[in-house]
Structure formats: C-alpha cells, structure tokens
Write a protein that holds these residues in place. Structure first.
Motif, PDB file in Angstrom:
ATOM      1  N   GLN A  48       0.770  -1.201   0.059  1.00  0.00           N
ATOM      2  CA  GLN A  48       0.123   0.050  -0.021  1.00  0.00           C
ATOM      3  C   GLN A  48       0.918   1.190  -0.191  1.00  0.00           C
ATOM      4  OE1 GLN A  48      -2.766  -0.397  -0.607  1.00  0.00           O
ATOM      5  NE2 GLN A  48      -3.351  -2.401  -0.247  1.00  0.00           N
ATOM      6  N   HIS A  49       1.729   1.382  -0.956  1.00  0.00           N
ATOM      7  CA  HIS A  49       2.572   2.482  -1.152  1.00  0.00           C
ATOM      8  C   HIS A  49       2.058   3.834  -2.030  1.00  0.00           C
ATOM      9  CE1 HIS A  49       6.820   4.494  -1.150  1.00  0.00           C
ATOM     10  NE2 HIS A  49       6.455   4.386  -2.611  1.00  0.00           N
ATOM     11  N   PRO A  50       2.018   4.640  -1.393  1.00  0.00           N
ATOM     12  CA  PRO A  50       1.577   6.082  -2.230  1.00  0.00           C
ATOM     13  C   PRO A  50       2.447   6.281  -3.442  1.00  0.00           C
ATOM     14  CG  PRO A  50       1.609   6.516   0.125  1.00  0.00           C
ATOM     15  CD  PRO A  50       2.481   5.287  -0.162  1.00  0.00           C
ATOM     16  N   LEU A  51       1.801   6.296  -4.581  1.00  0.00           N
ATOM     17  CA  LEU A  51       2.696   6.915  -5.653  1.00  0.00           C
ATOM     18  C   LEU A  51       1.974   8.109  -6.460  1.00  0.00           C
ATOM     19  CD1 LEU A  51       3.626   3.326  -7.163  1.00  0.00           C
ATOM     20  CD2 LEU A  51       5.213   5.240  -6.410  1.00  0.00           C
ATOM     21  N   GLY A  52       2.378   9.175  -6.276  1.00  0.00           N
ATOM     22  CA  GLY A  52       1.543  10.385  -6.954  1.00  0.00           C
ATOM     23  C   GLY A  52       0.146  10.254  -6.142  1.00  0.00           C
ATOM     24  N   PRO A  53      -0.891  10.528  -7.018  1.00  0.00           N
ATOM     25  CA  PRO A  53      -2.208  10.748  -6.519  1.00  0.00           C
ATOM     26  C   PRO A  53      -2.811   9.275  -6.156  1.00  0.00           C
ATOM     27  CG  PRO A  53      -2.307  10.808  -8.855  1.00  0.00           C
ATOM     28  CD  PRO A  53      -0.706  10.656  -8.468  1.00  0.00           C
ATOM     29  N   TYR A  54      -2.056   7.970  -6.552  1.00  0.00           N
ATOM     30  CA  TYR A  54      -2.624   6.724  -6.336  1.00  0.00           C
ATOM     31  C   TYR A  54      -1.720   5.880  -5.228  1.00  0.00           C
ATOM     32  CZ  TYR A  54      -3.747   7.895 -11.224  1.00  0.00           C
ATOM     33  OH  TYR A  54      -3.996   8.358 -12.241  1.00  0.00           O
ATOM     34  N   VAL A  55      -2.595   4.781  -4.704  1.00  0.00           N
ATOM     35  CA  VAL A  55      -1.777   4.090  -3.817  1.00  0.00           C
ATOM     36  C   VAL A  55      -1.653   2.509  -4.352  1.00  0.00           C
ATOM     37  CG1 VAL A  55      -2.055   3.040  -1.538  1.00  0.00           C
ATOM     38  CG2 VAL A  55      -2.796   5.273  -1.758  1.00  0.00           C
ATOM     39  N   ALA A  56      -0.374   2.228  -4.539  1.00  0.00           N
ATOM     40  CA  ALA A  56      -0.245   0.691  -5.234  1.00  0.00           C
ATOM     41  C   ALA A  56      -0.336  -0.144  -4.197  1.00  0.00           C
ATOM     42  CB  ALA A  56       1.019   0.705  -5.804  1.00  0.00           C
ATOM     43  N   ASP A  57      -0.915  -1.571  -4.614  1.00  0.00           N
ATOM     44  CA  ASP A  57      -1.033  -2.569  -3.464  1.00  0.00           C
ATOM     45  C   ASP A  57       0.423  -3.119  -3.128  1.00  0.00           C
ATOM     46  OD1 ASP A  57      -3.796  -2.460  -3.668  1.00  0.00           O
ATOM     47  OD2 ASP A  57      -3.967  -4.144  -5.288  1.00  0.00           O
ATOM     48  N   PHE A  58       1.296  -3.122  -4.239  1.00  0.00           N
ATOM     49  CA  PHE A  58       2.523  -3.807  -3.908  1.00  0.00           C
ATOM     50  C   PHE A  58       3.481  -3.037  -4.583  1.00  0.00           C
ATOM     51  CE2 PHE A  58      -0.142  -6.905  -2.773  1.00  0.00           C
ATOM     52  CZ  PHE A  58      -0.032  -7.412  -1.475  1.00  0.00           C
ATOM     53  N   TYR A  59       4.614  -2.615  -4.225  1.00  0.00           N
ATOM     54  CA  TYR A  59       5.728  -1.691  -5.097  1.00  0.00           C
ATOM     55  C   TYR A  59       7.028  -2.181  -4.777  1.00  0.00           C
ATOM     56  CZ  TYR A  59       8.382   2.240  -6.847  1.00  0.00           C
ATOM     57  OH  TYR A  59       9.218   3.075  -7.526  1.00  0.00           O
ATOM     58  N   CYS A  60       7.722  -2.481  -5.888  1.00  0.00           N
ATOM     59  CA  CYS A  60       9.157  -2.728  -5.743  1.00  0.00           C
ATOM     60  C   CYS A  60       9.938  -1.438  -6.379  1.00  0.00           C
ATOM     61  CB  CYS A  60       9.603  -4.059  -6.497  1.00  0.00           C
ATOM     62  SG  CYS A  60      11.284  -4.485  -6.333  1.00  0.00           S
ATOM     63  N   HIS A  61      10.374  -0.745  -5.523  1.00  0.00           N
ATOM     64  CA  HIS A  61      11.434   0.478  -5.957  1.00  0.00           C
ATOM     65  C   HIS A  61      12.616  -0.142  -6.960  1.00  0.00           C
ATOM     66  CE1 HIS A  61      12.938   4.512  -5.965  1.00  0.00           C
ATOM     67  NE2 HIS A  61      14.287   3.963  -5.540  1.00  0.00           N
ATOM     68  N   ASP A  62      13.192  -1.075  -6.631  1.00  0.00           N
ATOM     69  CA  ASP A  62      14.401  -1.329  -7.396  1.00  0.00           C
ATOM     70  C   ASP A  62      14.071  -1.686  -8.639  1.00  0.00           C
ATOM     71  OD1 ASP A  62      15.995  -1.247  -5.297  1.00  0.00           O
ATOM     72  OD2 ASP A  62      16.067  -3.233  -4.825  1.00  0.00           O
ATOM     73  N   HIS A  63      12.925  -1.907  -9.190  1.00  0.00           N
ATOM     74  CA  HIS A  63      12.517  -2.560 -10.379  1.00  0.00           C
ATOM     75  C   HIS A  63      11.225  -1.607 -11.095  1.00  0.00           C
ATOM     76  CE1 HIS A  63      15.104  -5.857 -10.867  1.00  0.00           C
ATOM     77  NE2 HIS A  63      14.974  -6.179  -9.526  1.00  0.00           N
ATOM     78  N   ALA A  64      10.969  -0.450 -10.119  1.00  0.00           N
ATOM     79  CA  ALA A  64       9.895   0.232 -10.638  1.00  0.00           C
ATOM     80  C   ALA A  64       8.848  -0.465 -10.823  1.00  0.00           C
ATOM     81  CB  ALA A  64      10.182   1.492 -11.837  1.00  0.00           C
ATOM     82  N   LEU A  65       8.298  -1.536 -10.081  1.00  0.00           N
ATOM     83  CA  LEU A  65       7.288  -2.432 -10.449  1.00  0.00           C
ATOM     84  C   LEU A  65       6.102  -2.265  -9.553  1.00  0.00           C
ATOM     85  CD1 LEU A  65       6.395  -5.138 -11.922  1.00  0.00           C
ATOM     86  CD2 LEU A  65       7.641  -6.473 -10.131  1.00  0.00           C
ATOM     87  N   VAL A  66       4.836  -2.295 -10.009  1.00  0.00           N
ATOM     88  CA  VAL A  66       3.581  -2.053  -9.160  1.00  0.00           C
ATOM     89  C   VAL A  66       3.018  -3.173  -9.443  1.00  0.00           C
ATOM     90  CG1 VAL A  66       1.616  -0.817  -9.030  1.00  0.00           C
ATOM     91  CG2 VAL A  66       3.658   0.443  -9.433  1.00  0.00           C
ATOM     92  N   VAL A  67       2.293  -3.831  -8.373  1.00  0.00           N
ATOM     93  CA  VAL A  67       1.575  -5.069  -8.615  1.00  0.00           C
ATOM     94  C   VAL A  67       0.244  -4.601  -7.842  1.00  0.00           C
ATOM     95  CG1 VAL A  67       1.372  -7.315  -7.879  1.00  0.00           C
ATOM     96  CG2 VAL A  67       3.504  -6.596  -8.378  1.00  0.00           C
ATOM     97  N   GLU A  68      -1.121  -4.757  -8.811  1.00  0.00           N
ATOM     98  CA  GLU A  68      -2.133  -4.576  -8.259  1.00  0.00           C
ATOM     99  C   GLU A  68      -3.178  -5.759  -8.037  1.00  0.00           C
ATOM    100  OE1 GLU A  68      -4.161  -1.655  -7.161  1.00  0.00           O
ATOM    101  OE2 GLU A  68      -2.063  -0.711  -7.295  1.00  0.00           O
ATOM    102  N   ILE A  69      -3.883  -5.954  -7.051  1.00  0.00           N
ATOM    103  CA  ILE A  69      -4.493  -6.919  -6.821  1.00  0.00           C
ATOM    104  C   ILE A  69      -5.993  -6.835  -6.947  1.00  0.00           C
ATOM    105  CG2 ILE A  69      -5.063  -9.160  -5.269  1.00  0.00           C
ATOM    106  CD1 ILE A  69      -2.316  -9.313  -6.403  1.00  0.00           C
ATOM    107  N   ASP A  70      -6.845  -7.670  -7.529  1.00  0.00           N
ATOM    108  CA  ASP A  70      -8.383  -7.557  -7.713  1.00  0.00           C
ATOM    109  C   ASP A  70      -8.688  -8.342  -6.350  1.00  0.00           C
ATOM    110  OD1 ASP A  70     -11.048  -7.356  -7.920  1.00  0.00           O
ATOM    111  OD2 ASP A  70     -11.109  -8.176  -9.707  1.00  0.00           O
ATOM    112  N   GLY A  71      -9.493  -7.564  -5.422  1.00  0.00           N
ATOM    113  CA  GLY A  71      -9.673  -8.289  -4.134  1.00  0.00           C
ATOM    114  C   GLY A  71     -11.224  -8.900  -4.122  1.00  0.00           C
ATOM    115  N   ARG A  72     -11.622  -9.240  -5.215  1.00  0.00           N
ATOM    116  CA  ARG A  72     -12.957  -9.925  -5.205  1.00  0.00           C
ATOM    117  C   ARG A  72     -13.221 -11.151  -4.331  1.00  0.00           C
ATOM    118  NH1 ARG A  72     -14.859  -9.422 -11.263  1.00  0.00           N
ATOM    119  NH2 ARG A  72     -13.998  -7.337 -11.502  1.00  0.00           N
TER     120      ARG A  72
END
Length: 72
Positions: A48-72
């Motif tokens: 739950q990392h803030p990125l600009g106006p968004y909050v990413a579910d998971f974020y890896c800074h070293d690879h600028a990788l964002v992972v979003e999960i659909d929580g249905r």
C-alpha cells in the motif's frame, strides 16, 4: 534529495495507505505473506505504497514494479 513536486500535482494521502494496509483483502494478504521480507528472489516490496495520486497495492522500488490485486 526527494524529487520536486510539480505545482498542482496531487499526492495520495498517507493515512489512506495506512487504512488500506489495515483492511487488506484475502488475496492481498496471501500475496503479501509470500513476497514480504525479500522472499521473492530477494526483492523488497512495499505494501500500500503512495505513488503520486494513487496507492499501489505492492511496489518494488528497485525495479519500478507495481502489482495491483483484484480483491473480489
């Protein structure tokens, strides 16, 4: 030195990120249990990392990788 914020740029509210961490979905909790503490190939993820106006579910800074999960 942190990057400069552009005039008018919106940022995610850190308290919102905290609230999202406390109320994560089951799929988010399962994935977090597998990638936390550098368990995935030694990569460090933030939850739950803030990125600009968004909050990413998971974020890896070293690879600028964002992972979003659909929580249905």
């Amino acid at each position: 030195m942190p990057p400069r914020r552009r005039e008018g740029e919106r940022r995610a509210d850190p308290s919102r990120a905290q609230q999202l961490r406390e109320t994560s979905s089951t799929p988010e909790r399962v994935l977090w249990s597998r990638i936390r503490d550098r368990r995935l190939r030694g990569l460090k993820f933030r939850r739950q990392h803030p990125l600009g106006p968004y909050v990413a579910d998971f974020y890896c800074h070293d690879h600028a990788l964002v992972v979003e999960i659909d929580g249905r």
